[in-house]
Design a protein around this motif. Structure first.
Motif, PDB file in Angstrom:
ATOM      1  N   TYR A 115      33.389  33.603  52.428  1.00  0.00           N
ATOM      2  CA  TYR A 115      34.071  34.625  51.629  1.00  0.00           C
ATOM      3  C   TYR A 115      35.368  35.115  52.282  1.00  0.00           C
ATOM      4  CZ  TYR A 115      30.656  35.394  47.938  1.00  0.00           C
ATOM      5  OH  TYR A 115      29.864  35.249  46.831  1.00  0.00           O
ATOM      6  N   ALA A 116      35.691  34.599  53.445  1.00  0.00           N
ATOM      7  CA  ALA A 116      36.858  35.094  54.184  1.00  0.00           C
ATOM      8  C   ALA A 116      38.146  35.128  53.362  1.00  0.00           C
ATOM      9  CB  ALA A 116      37.052  34.257  55.446  1.00  0.00           C
ATOM     10  N   PRO A 117      38.452  34.095  52.554  1.00  0.00           N
ATOM     11  CA  PRO A 117      39.713  34.130  51.798  1.00  0.00           C
ATOM     12  C   PRO A 117      39.788  35.257  50.762  1.00  0.00           C
ATOM     13  CG  PRO A 117      38.856  31.890  51.934  1.00  0.00           C
ATOM     14  CD  PRO A 117      37.769  32.806  52.410  1.00  0.00           C
ATOM     15  N   LEU A 142      37.724  38.237  50.956  1.00  0.00           N
ATOM     16  CA  LEU A 142      36.905  39.346  51.440  1.00  0.00           C
ATOM     17  C   LEU A 142      37.477  40.697  51.025  1.00  0.00           C
ATOM     18  CD1 LEU A 142      34.278  39.393  52.966  1.00  0.00           C
ATOM     19  CD2 LEU A 142      35.540  39.726  55.086  1.00  0.00           C
ATOM     20  N   LEU A 143      38.800  40.851  51.090  1.00  0.00           N
ATOM     21  CA  LEU A 143      39.420  42.120  50.704  1.00  0.00           C
ATOM     22  C   LEU A 143      39.254  42.390  49.219  1.00  0.00           C
ATOM     23  CD1 LEU A 143      42.721  42.097  52.800  1.00  0.00           C
ATOM     24  CD2 LEU A 143      40.633  43.417  53.206  1.00  0.00           C
ATOM     25  N   GLN A 144      39.343  41.346  48.388  1.00  0.00           N
ATOM     26  CA  GLN A 144      39.147  41.534  46.946  1.00  0.00           C
ATOM     27  C   GLN A 144      37.719  41.957  46.637  1.00  0.00           C
ATOM     28  OE1 GLN A 144      40.841  39.117  48.436  1.00  0.00           O
ATOM     29  NE2 GLN A 144      42.209  38.009  47.035  1.00  0.00           N
ATOM     30  N   VAL A 145      36.763  41.371  47.359  1.00  0.00           N
ATOM     31  CA  VAL A 145      35.357  41.755  47.166  1.00  0.00           C
ATOM     32  C   VAL A 145      35.164  43.223  47.525  1.00  0.00           C
ATOM     33  CG1 VAL A 145      32.994  41.376  47.948  1.00  0.00           C
ATOM     34  CG2 VAL A 145      34.490  39.421  47.531  1.00  0.00           C
ATOM     35  N   GLN A 146      35.763  43.646  48.634  1.00  0.00           N
ATOM     36  CA  GLN A 146      35.650  45.043  49.054  1.00  0.00           C
ATOM     37  C   GLN A 146      36.259  45.975  48.017  1.00  0.00           C
ATOM     38  OE1 GLN A 146      37.834  46.016  52.586  1.00  0.00           O
ATOM     39  NE2 GLN A 146      36.714  47.900  52.962  1.00  0.00           N
TER      40      GLN A 146
END
Length: 354
Positions: free
Chosen positions: A91-93, A95-99
């Motif tokens: 999910y690293a690419p 991760l900010l969108q998920v947050q």
């Protein structure tokens, strides 16, 4: 969701193998399959959390009997830790969108409630079965209870692995965004089928045991249980007729109907969840309306107005006044059914003002 169902079954299998033997390869396989499940759908995280809780329970309260036990905490910790590490890497690419997604409160919190999800699940399970739905659900419920009880009596760890993930998903969804959808629990269907089949076989065996005096009770119980499972398969197959007859949502059919019926200059509007597909996927230059004021502005042109909408419960939640105006002034011309609950595409028309 089908992919997550697969990974939930496979990861559970490797977890049980890890509990049964001391082979570290089982826990490595568990970590990989659990991470692939989380990458397929993030709801899989709740399954892993439930597995961690069951492992912790087995460490704190070691089982006195049964095949599945924990000899030490290092192997399950390594397997679960590996699943977490791989999930973060996958999910690293984004991760900010998920947050950001989970930090934003849902607009449908008061609509997609646990009660709504429960009744919608029952509707989905009975879809396509026009006759004897209530009786069928009662029989299925009884067989499910019998199957779960049979698993519990034989091996409580297995029964817990079938049930606890659902409870973890319920708690996690409520804490994360407060919304609930039946699709969150789709992965449990694999466990549900196992429990239903077990219930059918156990019930048939118990019935033969109580009613027959023949020496081959076990063989007869297996035969009757197999026949009962075959009957359930046939009943389930009947429901597929509707699923193959209709699309999930018939946006195309509704669009073709409007194109054939309207005059060239008559405006076409979309409301609610119908707007995005028509404006983006189909590239139609139709106007999306979100309020009564927008609707009245178009009606002020003195022409007939066509309007397409779906999921009226969501339209009413976001704009009760708009939904009231649609019901009052817009005459339904056709409804294009789909297999998703509440997802029929409604085409209505508002006559020109005189």
């Amino acid at each position: 969701y089908t992919g997550m169902l697969f990974w939930a079954l496979v990861s559970t299998m490797f977890l049980l193998r890890g509990l049964r033997s001391a082979k570290g390869s089982n826990w490595v396989a568990y970590g990989i399959t659990a991470a692939l499940g989380a990458y397929t759908h993030l709801t899989m995280v709740f399954v892993v959390v439930s597995h961690a809780a069951i492992c912790a329970w087995l460490l704190l309260f070691p089982a006195k009997k049964g095949s599945f036990r924990l000899r030490n905490w290092k192997q399950p910790a390594a397997g679960i830790g590996l699943s977490g590490l791989l999930t973060l890497l996958l999910y690293a690419p984004v991760l900010l969108q998920v947050q950001q997604f989970f930090n934003k409160p849902s607009k449908l919190e008061k609509v997609s409630t646990p009660a709504w999800a429960f009744w919608e699940t029952l509707r989905g399970l009975s879809a396509g079965l026009s006759a004897g739905v209530g009786a069928g659900l009662l029989v299925a419920g009884a067989l499910f209870a019998a199957g779960l009880w049979s698993f519990w009596r034989q091996e409580r760890v297995v029964a817990a692995l079938f049930v606890v993930p659902g409870l973890a998903t319920l708690s996690g969804a409520l804490l994360a965004r407060g919304t609930m959808y039946p699709r969150f629990y789709f992965y449990l269907l694999g466990f549900g089928v196992l429990i239903l089949v077990r219930g059918a076989m156990a019930s048939a065996a118990a019935l033969v045991e109580s009613m027959s005096k023949a020496p081959d009770k076990r063989a007869k119980g297996m035969a009757w249980g197999t026949a009962l499972v075959a009957l359930m398969i046939v009943a389930s197959g009947v429901s597929l007729v509707r699923n193959y007859r209709y699309p999930k949502q018939d946006f195309t059919g509704a669009m073709r109907f409007v194109d054939a019926q309207r005059n060239q200059n008559e405006p076409v509007l979309t409301a609610g969840q119908a707007s995005f597909p028509y404006l983006v996927y189909y590239g139609r230059n139709w106007q999306s309306v979100e309020s009564v004021e927008q609707l009245e502005s178009v009606r002020g042109r003195g022409q007939r107005v066509w309007l397409l909408y779906t999921f009226p419960i969501y339209v009413e939640h976001s704009s009760p006044e708009l939904m009231a105006a649609i019901r009052r002034d817009c005459t339904t011309k056709d409804v294009f059914p789909g297999t998703i609950g509440g997802g029929d595409i409604v085409v209505c028309r508002i006559e020109a003002r005189r």
